[in-house]
Write a protein that holds these residues in place. Structure first.
Motif, short mmCIF file in Angstrom:
data_model
loop_
_atom_site.label_atom_id
_atom_site.label_comp_id
_atom_site.label_asym_id
_atom_site.label_seq_id
_atom_site.Cartn_x
_atom_site.Cartn_y
_atom_site.Cartn_z
N HIS A 183 52.25 -12.96 -17.95
CA HIS A 183 51.25 -13.72 -18.71
C HIS A 183 50.14 -14.25 -17.81
CE1 HIS A 183 50.07 -16.03 -22.31
NE2 HIS A 183 49.73 -16.98 -21.45
N ILE A 184 50.50 -14.84 -16.70
CA ILE A 184 49.51 -15.42 -15.78
C ILE A 184 49.06 -14.38 -14.76
CG2 ILE A 184 49.09 -17.24 -14.09
CD1 ILE A 184 51.23 -18.89 -15.60
N GLY A 185 49.99 -13.53 -14.31
CA GLY A 185 49.64 -12.52 -13.33
C GLY A 185 48.56 -11.58 -13.81
N MET A 186 48.50 -11.29 -15.11
CA MET A 186 47.47 -10.39 -15.63
C MET A 186 46.07 -10.95 -15.44
SD MET A 186 47.54 -10.90 -19.80
CE MET A 186 46.26 -9.70 -20.03
N ALA A 187 45.96 -12.27 -15.42
CA ALA A 187 44.65 -12.91 -15.31
C ALA A 187 44.30 -13.26 -13.88
CB ALA A 187 44.61 -14.17 -16.18
N ALA A 188 45.30 -13.67 -13.07
CA ALA A 188 44.98 -14.22 -11.75
C ALA A 188 45.90 -13.73 -10.65
CB ALA A 188 45.02 -15.75 -11.81
N GLY A 189 46.78 -12.80 -10.93
CA GLY A 189 47.74 -12.36 -9.93
C GLY A 189 47.15 -11.41 -8.90
N SER A 190 47.97 -10.96 -7.98
CA SER A 190 47.50 -10.11 -6.88
C SER A 190 47.07 -8.73 -7.35
CB SER A 190 48.60 -9.99 -5.81
OG SER A 190 49.78 -9.45 -6.39
N GLY A 225 50.47 -17.30 4.64
CA GLY A 225 50.15 -16.00 4.07
C GLY A 225 49.41 -16.11 2.74
N ALA A 226 48.83 -14.99 2.32
CA ALA A 226 48.06 -14.96 1.07
C ALA A 226 48.96 -15.21 -0.14
CB ALA A 226 47.36 -13.61 0.93
N ARG A 227 50.20 -14.69 -0.11
CA ARG A 227 51.10 -14.89 -1.25
C ARG A 227 51.45 -16.36 -1.42
NH1 ARG A 227 56.21 -11.22 -0.80
NH2 ARG A 227 56.64 -12.31 -2.78
N ALA A 228 51.64 -17.07 -0.29
CA ALA A 228 51.96 -18.50 -0.38
C ALA A 228 50.78 -19.28 -0.95
CB ALA A 228 52.35 -19.04 1.00
N ARG A 229 49.57 -18.96 -0.50
CA ARG A 229 48.40 -19.67 -1.02
C ARG A 229 48.22 -19.43 -2.52
NH1 ARG A 229 46.37 -17.96 3.94
NH2 ARG A 229 45.30 -16.17 3.00
N LEU A 230 48.44 -18.19 -2.96
CA LEU A 230 48.32 -17.89 -4.39
C LEU A 230 49.39 -18.64 -5.18
CD1 LEU A 230 47.11 -16.35 -6.76
CD2 LEU A 230 48.57 -14.40 -6.16
N PHE A 231 50.61 -18.70 -4.65
CA PHE A 231 51.67 -19.43 -5.32
C PHE A 231 51.28 -20.89 -5.50
CE2 PHE A 231 55.33 -22.22 -5.33
CZ PHE A 231 56.22 -21.62 -6.21
N VAL A 232 50.78 -21.51 -4.44
CA VAL A 232 50.40 -22.93 -4.52
C VAL A 232 49.24 -23.12 -5.49
CG1 VAL A 232 49.50 -24.88 -3.19
CG2 VAL A 232 51.29 -23.43 -2.22
N ALA A 233 48.27 -22.23 -5.47
CA ALA A 233 47.14 -22.34 -6.39
C ALA A 233 47.61 -22.29 -7.84
CB ALA A 233 46.14 -21.22 -6.12
N LEU A 234 48.53 -21.38 -8.14
CA LEU A 234 49.02 -21.26 -9.51
C LEU A 234 49.89 -22.45 -9.89
CD1 LEU A 234 49.84 -17.45 -9.63
CD2 LEU A 234 48.12 -18.66 -11.00
N LEU A 268 44.07 -5.56 -15.31
CA LEU A 268 43.35 -6.07 -16.48
C LEU A 268 41.84 -6.06 -16.32
CD1 LEU A 268 43.19 -7.48 -19.24
CD2 LEU A 268 43.37 -9.67 -18.02
N TRP A 269 41.32 -6.58 -15.19
CA TRP A 269 39.88 -6.76 -15.10
C TRP A 269 39.13 -5.44 -15.25
CZ3 TRP A 269 39.56 -10.12 -9.99
CH2 TRP A 269 40.36 -11.27 -10.15
N GLN A 270 39.60 -4.41 -14.58
CA GLN A 270 38.89 -3.13 -14.64
C GLN A 270 38.96 -2.50 -16.03
OE1 GLN A 270 40.30 -0.69 -11.41
NE2 GLN A 270 39.40 -1.99 -9.84
N PRO A 271 40.12 -2.44 -16.70
CA PRO A 271 40.12 -1.91 -18.06
C PRO A 271 39.25 -2.72 -19.02
CG PRO A 271 42.35 -1.96 -17.19
CD PRO A 271 41.49 -2.68 -16.20
N LEU A 272 39.24 -4.04 -18.87
CA LEU A 272 38.39 -4.87 -19.72
C LEU A 272 36.92 -4.56 -19.46
CD1 LEU A 272 37.87 -7.19 -21.70
CD2 LEU A 272 38.16 -8.80 -19.78
N ARG A 273 36.56 -4.43 -18.20
CA ARG A 273 35.16 -4.13 -17.87
C ARG A 273 34.75 -2.78 -18.45
NH1 ARG A 273 32.75 -2.09 -12.12
NH2 ARG A 273 30.60 -1.85 -12.80
N ARG A 274 35.61 -1.77 -18.36
CA ARG A 274 35.26 -0.45 -18.91
C ARG A 274 35.04 -0.54 -20.42
NH1 ARG A 274 39.12 1.32 -14.98
NH2 ARG A 274 40.81 1.29 -16.50
N PRO A 298 50.55 -7.92 -21.90
CA PRO A 298 51.33 -7.84 -20.66
C PRO A 298 52.78 -7.44 -20.95
CG PRO A 298 50.23 -9.98 -20.89
CD PRO A 298 50.16 -9.31 -22.20
N ARG A 299 53.26 -6.42 -20.24
CA ARG A 299 54.61 -5.93 -20.48
C ARG A 299 55.68 -6.92 -20.03
NH1 ARG A 299 54.59 -0.39 -21.51
NH2 ARG A 299 52.66 0.70 -20.97
N ALA A 300 55.38 -7.76 -19.01
CA ALA A 300 56.38 -8.66 -18.44
C ALA A 300 56.13 -10.11 -18.83
CB ALA A 300 56.39 -8.53 -16.92
#
Length: 366
Positions: free
Chosen positions: A340-347, A247-256, A353-359, A310-312
């Protein structure tokens, strides 16, 4: 046993008692529950080790280099961004995998994205102080011909990289259009000052390693970070054991996890400044941190600023990052529903983050 460990055992005991276990059976029941958790932890570690995922994103072209550092060009047709990551983790967390690359997403949205990959500290860099990184390598990257040809960039600093970016922005505001700080610490005693001071107290015991190698080794850095939340490591592997491996969640976990395990040593002088000055004395929070002899004072920033908190975040508590954000005179503060990491690369990073930063970037004057 740590307070969190005692609390966990008390929770298990209370749950078993509520389920009808007599008191004399509680000890055996607690041990049985912990045994099941241990088996889940081992299963999660084994599943991670045998997972087939491997990062295969190619590096973009190198625009400039010095020593072990490279300025990577992610393309894009708009105004330039120069992204500054931490010194102790690989920069590719911001370009983790397809669908989880903040840098490629921003470039596709029209920003001209440059990433300063600090690289592995060689013989020269192992003698670097924070001043050498800020007033030296970072400022030379900003002043390099390829960057100057693109126009004044916005500095975007992530975690420790945000502190370096802030110091550079205060020194060279005329060379920049703005400053974005993502999960950037400032008041290291805002939450659990004793824990921060405890990290600093380890410094004398680390001196033999610092002197022998000229750096704080990767394994030691990982041990220090694991100590911030020792139960989280086991919990995430237990959760991973229950995920479908394809699954996608497992691949993201391994990547991180692969990224987290692919760290970088920290130059010995910087390790002393960070552990002793930041964590021990709280120099930034107390207004005493200096780069090239000058105070790093957020209130003196004359550039437009964006501060994502990041709140968490377990690595940079929100209170620590907010202490910086609130001192910036012209800052947009974005409270992010992530870690901390989810804000940059999480699901959910794109929406969080990306959209508010872009605006914010789109509204900056050219």
């Amino acid at each position: 046993m740590s307070p969190k460990g005692r609390a966990e055992l008390s929770r298990i005991a209370a749950a078993l008692a509520a389920a009808g276990h007599p008191p004399d059976h509680l000890r055996a029941a607690v041990l049985q529950r912990l045994g099941r958790q241990d088996r889940a932890l081992i299963a999660g570690i084994a599943a991670y080790r045998r997972h087939p995922y491997s990062r295969d994103l190619p590096d973009p072209p190198v625009l400039w280099c010095e020593g072990g550092s490279r300025l990577l060009d992610y393309g894009g047709d708009g105004a330039p961004l120069l992204v500054v990551p931490s010194l102790i983790n690989r920069a590719y967390v911001l370009d983790l995998m397809p669908g989880h690359s903040m840098l490629r997403w921003l470039a596709a949205c029209g920003q001209r994205v440059l990433l300063l990959d600090w690289g592995w500290p060689g013989e020269l860099e192992r003698g670097f102080t924070l001043t050498d990184y800020v007033a030296g390598r970072l400022e030379r990257a900003i002043a390099s011909g390829p960057v100057q040809a693109l126009g004044r960039p916005v500095l975007v600093g992530y975690c420790m990289g945000g502190m370096l970016a802030l110091a550079a922005a205060l020194r060279r505001p005329e060379a920049l259009r703005g400053l974005a700080l993502l999960a950037t610490p400032w008041d290291f005693h805002a939450v659990e000052a004793r824990r921060a001071e405890g990290l600093a107290a380890l410094l004398p015991g680390l001196e033999p390693v610092l002197n022998a190698t000229g750096s704080l080794p990767v394994d030691t850095i990982q041990m220090l970070f694991a100590g911030l939340d020792p139960w989280a490591l086991a919990a995430k592997y237990r959760a991973f054991a229950a995920l479908p491996p394809d699954g996608a969640r497992a691949r993201l976990f391994v990547a991180l996890e692969d990224w987290l395990n692919d760290g970088i040593p920290l130059a010995a002088p910087v390790a002393r400044e960070a552990l002793g000055g930041w964590y021990g004395r709280n120099d930034p929070g107390q207004g005493r941190w200096r780069v090239a002899g000058a105070a790093v004072e957020p209130a003196d920033l004359v550039l437009p600023a964006f501060a994502a908190v990041p709140r968490a975040d377990r690595i940079v508590p929100p209170e620590s990052a907010l202490a910086l954000a609130r001192r910036l005179p012209n800052a947009r503060i974005e409270m992010v529903a992530a870690g901390h990491i989810g804000m940059a690369a999480g699901s959910r990073a794109e929406a969080a983050l990306w959209q508010p930063l872009r605006r914010w970037l789109d509204n900056l004057p050219r």
